[in-house]
Design an enzyme around this catalytic site. Structure first.
Site, PDB file in Angstrom:
ATOM      1  N   THR A  92      -9.646  -4.871  20.903  1.00  0.00           N
ATOM      2  CA  THR A  92     -10.603  -3.727  20.458  1.00  0.00           C
ATOM      3  C   THR A  92     -11.304  -3.006  21.554  1.00  0.00           C
ATOM      4  O   THR A  92     -11.218  -1.704  22.087  1.00  0.00           O
ATOM      5  CB  THR A  92     -11.720  -4.192  19.432  1.00  0.00           C
TER       6      THR A  92
ATOM      7  N   ASN B 173       1.142  -4.739  13.454  1.00  0.00           N
ATOM      8  CA  ASN B 173       0.616  -6.073  13.138  1.00  0.00           C
ATOM      9  C   ASN B 173       0.692  -6.362  11.722  1.00  0.00           C
ATOM     10  O   ASN B 173       0.416  -7.555  11.040  1.00  0.00           O
ATOM     11  CB  ASN B 173      -0.927  -6.122  13.462  1.00  0.00           C
TER      12      ASN B 173
ATOM     13  N   GLN C 232       0.365  -7.386  19.294  1.00  0.00           N
ATOM     14  CA  GLN C 232       1.056  -8.422  18.685  1.00  0.00           C
ATOM     15  C   GLN C 232       2.371  -8.947  19.324  1.00  0.00           C
ATOM     16  O   GLN C 232       3.264  -9.747  18.891  1.00  0.00           O
ATOM     17  CB  GLN C 232       1.572  -7.776  17.310  1.00  0.00           C
TER      18      GLN C 232
ATOM     19  N   SER D  77      -4.752  -9.089  23.904  1.00  0.00           N
ATOM     20  CA  SER D  77      -5.987  -9.981  23.293  1.00  0.00           C
ATOM     21  C   SER D  77      -5.299 -11.471  23.386  1.00  0.00           C
ATOM     22  O   SER D  77      -4.302 -11.729  22.576  1.00  0.00           O
ATOM     23  CB  SER D  77      -6.167  -9.559  21.859  1.00  0.00           C
ATOM     24  N   ALA D  78      -6.161 -12.268  23.861  1.00  0.00           N
ATOM     25  CA  ALA D  78      -5.699 -13.693  23.986  1.00  0.00           C
ATOM     26  C   ALA D  78      -5.636 -14.505  22.921  1.00  0.00           C
ATOM     27  O   ALA D  78      -4.607 -15.406  22.884  1.00  0.00           O
ATOM     28  CB  ALA D  78      -6.611 -14.159  25.240  1.00  0.00           C
ATOM     29  N   HIS D  79      -6.210 -14.314  21.829  1.00  0.00           N
ATOM     30  CA  HIS D  79      -6.229 -15.198  20.720  1.00  0.00           C
ATOM     31  C   HIS D  79      -4.842 -15.054  19.882  1.00  0.00           C
ATOM     32  O   HIS D  79      -4.575 -15.629  18.817  1.00  0.00           O
ATOM     33  CB  HIS D  79      -7.501 -15.118  20.088  1.00  0.00           C
TER      34      HIS D  79
ATOM     35  N   THR E   7     -20.888  -9.725  33.342  1.00  0.00           N
ATOM     36  CA  THR E   7     -20.423 -10.787  34.118  1.00  0.00           C
ATOM     37  C   THR E   7     -18.989 -11.060  33.649  1.00  0.00           C
ATOM     38  O   THR E   7     -18.866 -11.383  32.385  1.00  0.00           O
ATOM     39  CB  THR E   7     -21.352 -11.938  34.011  1.00  0.00           C
TER      40      THR E   7
ATOM     41  N   CYS F 146      -8.174  -7.354   9.354  1.00  0.00           N
ATOM     42  CA  CYS F 146      -9.388  -6.338   9.484  1.00  0.00           C
ATOM     43  C   CYS F 146      -9.397  -5.574   8.295  1.00  0.00           C
ATOM     44  O   CYS F 146     -10.816  -4.961   8.178  1.00  0.00           O
ATOM     45  CB  CYS F 146      -9.166  -5.542  10.795  1.00  0.00           C
TER      46      CYS F 146
HETATM   47  N1  PMP Z   1      -4.356  -4.191  17.795  1.00  0.00           N
HETATM   48  C1  PMP Z   1      -3.515  -4.916  17.103  1.00  0.00           C
HETATM   49  C2  PMP Z   1      -2.136  -4.547  16.830  1.00  0.00           C
HETATM   50  C3  PMP Z   1      -4.148  -6.051  16.336  1.00  0.00           C
HETATM   51  O1  PMP Z   1      -3.495  -6.541  15.680  1.00  0.00           O
HETATM   52  C4  PMP Z   1      -5.409  -6.391  16.565  1.00  0.00           C
HETATM   53  C5  PMP Z   1      -5.944  -7.601  16.088  1.00  0.00           C
HETATM   54  N2  PMP Z   1      -5.917  -7.691  14.668  1.00  0.00           N
HETATM   55  C6  PMP Z   1      -6.268  -5.468  17.628  1.00  0.00           C
HETATM   56  C7  PMP Z   1      -5.702  -4.401  18.247  1.00  0.00           C
HETATM   57  C8  PMP Z   1      -7.726  -5.945  18.038  1.00  0.00           C
HETATM   58  O2  PMP Z   1      -7.664  -7.319  18.798  1.00  0.00           O
HETATM   59  P1  PMP Z   1      -8.895  -7.931  18.665  1.00  0.00           P
HETATM   60  O3  PMP Z   1      -9.459  -8.350  17.448  1.00  0.00           O
HETATM   61  O4  PMP Z   1      -8.700  -9.087  19.553  1.00  0.00           O
HETATM   62  O5  PMP Z   1      -9.962  -7.274  19.370  1.00  0.00           O
END
Ligand code: PMP
Length: 379
Positions: free
Chosen positions: A72, A151, A179, A199-201, A237, A325
């Protein structure tokens, strides 16, 4: 009850190896990476190693990687940072209609400030046509933003072709690769990305850490104001443990990728074939082959997606309607609207995303449960 997780696109569990790699950076190696003492130098070294690992995976140079708090932030910084920097040159931005909200919202923010936006449609399989991008370019165009893989419906976009067009016209190209990263190869040079978010998660790393790739020479303004970290491109940081976790996660993905693609593609195809065979009144969404190996997406006639998810959850199965989301929102998904689904069908959708720990027994259980649930909900 054994709970089955079929929502890997929303987030993934961290790999135990990732947590192991991170652990010492919370305790004995907890230093601030900008401190000049031994603790700081130790943290800084780990951070730079992590940067190198990610850069190598992306085919980038390590100084082109900025660690962020997630995609994000990366997307916000890419869109707003570039637009502000280039506004003397032009005020036109091209973006696909099926981007994530973390791209679309900053775009709307810019539109309110006088930037002109062209939204590019997709076909009914969810793909952008690069010719549409080409046609939309005007002299004032400063930025094109198209995601690598969607996504919700998993459609993989022709980003290399779009990147080529952008380069020919000397327009910057941003790619949201959230993705794709960790699931299929991503090489910033092959796709001609100037800026890329991840994004790592989403690939078995920790939550709250991501990265922004910025090609050398690309002007992207710092988005957070404060310290001078990340070479003045991102104040705050640094999250050393998070960056170490992200790097370990990407290494594991690299080692396991070809095998995971094979296993997941087979399971995904089984899900697609069996759901469409066992249940009437089902629409399969997205592209049959240009799609993420772990994504299957359907819409069911005369079924409320939210109720379907609750019923699945009661049977121990966690899935999604599309994007985590937007769930709970009253509006149908903008992605499903863009591929031409009616609001009724969009509200009756189900996204199944599998991952590293999905077993064929779990898939079989899901396939046994789903037809009965759909039938009951239709009465
Ligand atoms: N871009 C895409 C295509 C995503 O699927 C997501 C997470 N659903 C995001 C951006 C945002 O990632 P984060 O929630 O880790 O900030």
């Amino acid at each position: 009850m054994h709970r089955i997780y079929l929502d890997y696109a929303a987030t993934t569990p961290a790999d135990p190896e990732v947590i192991k790699a991170m652990e010492s950076y919370f305790f004995e190696k907890f230093g601030n990476a900008t401190s000049p003492h031994t603790f700081g130098r130790e943290a800084s070294k780990a951070l730079e190693n992590a940067r190198e690992t990610l850069a190598h995976f992306l085919g980038a140079k390590s100084e082109e990687i900025i660690f962020t708090s997630g995609a994000t932030e990366s997307n916000n910084q890419a869109i707003i940072g570039l637009a502000y920097h280039l506004k003397g040159k032009g005020n036109h931005i091209i973006v696909s209609k099926i981007e994530h909200h973390s791209v679309l919202e900053p775009i709307e923010f810019l539109a309110k400030q006088g930037f002109k936006i062209t939204y590019i449609n997709v076909d009914k399989t969810g793909l952008v046509d690069p010719h549409d991008i080409k046609k939309a370019i005007i002299n004032q165009t400063i930025l094109i933003s198209v995601m690598y893989a969607n996504n919700e419906i998993g459609a993989i976009q022709p980003v290399a072709e779009i990147g080529k067009i952008a380069k020919e016209r000397k327009i910057l190209f941003h790619v949201d690769a959230v993705q794709m990263t960790g699931h299929l190869p991503v090489n910033v040079n092959e796709i001609g990305a100037d800026v890329l978010s991840l994004s790592a998660h989403k690939f078995y790393g920790p939550k709250g850490v991501g990265a922004l790739y910025v090609r050398k020479g690309t002007p992207v303004d710092s988005y957070l104001m404060g310290g001078d970290q990340e070479k003045g491109r991102r104040a705050s940081t640094q999250n050393v443990a998070g960056a170490v976790g992200l790097a370990q996660a990407i290494e594991l993905c690299r080692e396991k990728m070809s095998q995971e693609i094979e296993v997941q593609t087979k399971l995904r195809n089984k899900i697609i074939n069996e759901v469409t065979k066992r249940i009437d009144g089902v629409t399969f969404n997205g592209h049959p082959t240009k799609r993420l190996p772990n994504n299957a997406h359907f819409s069911f006639d005369k079924v409320q997606g939210e109720t379907l998810l609750t019923s699945l959850d009661m049977m121990g199965i966690a899935a999604s309607m599309g994007s985590a989301c937007t769930s709970g929102a009253m509006e149908p998904s903008h992605v499903l609207r863009a591929i031409g689904l009616s609001d009724d069908l969009a509200f009756g959708s189900l996204r199944i995303t599998i991952g590293r720990w999905t077993t064929s027994e779990e898939v079989d259980y899901f396939l046994e449960q789903l037809p009965g649930i759909v039938k009951r909900l239709r009465i």
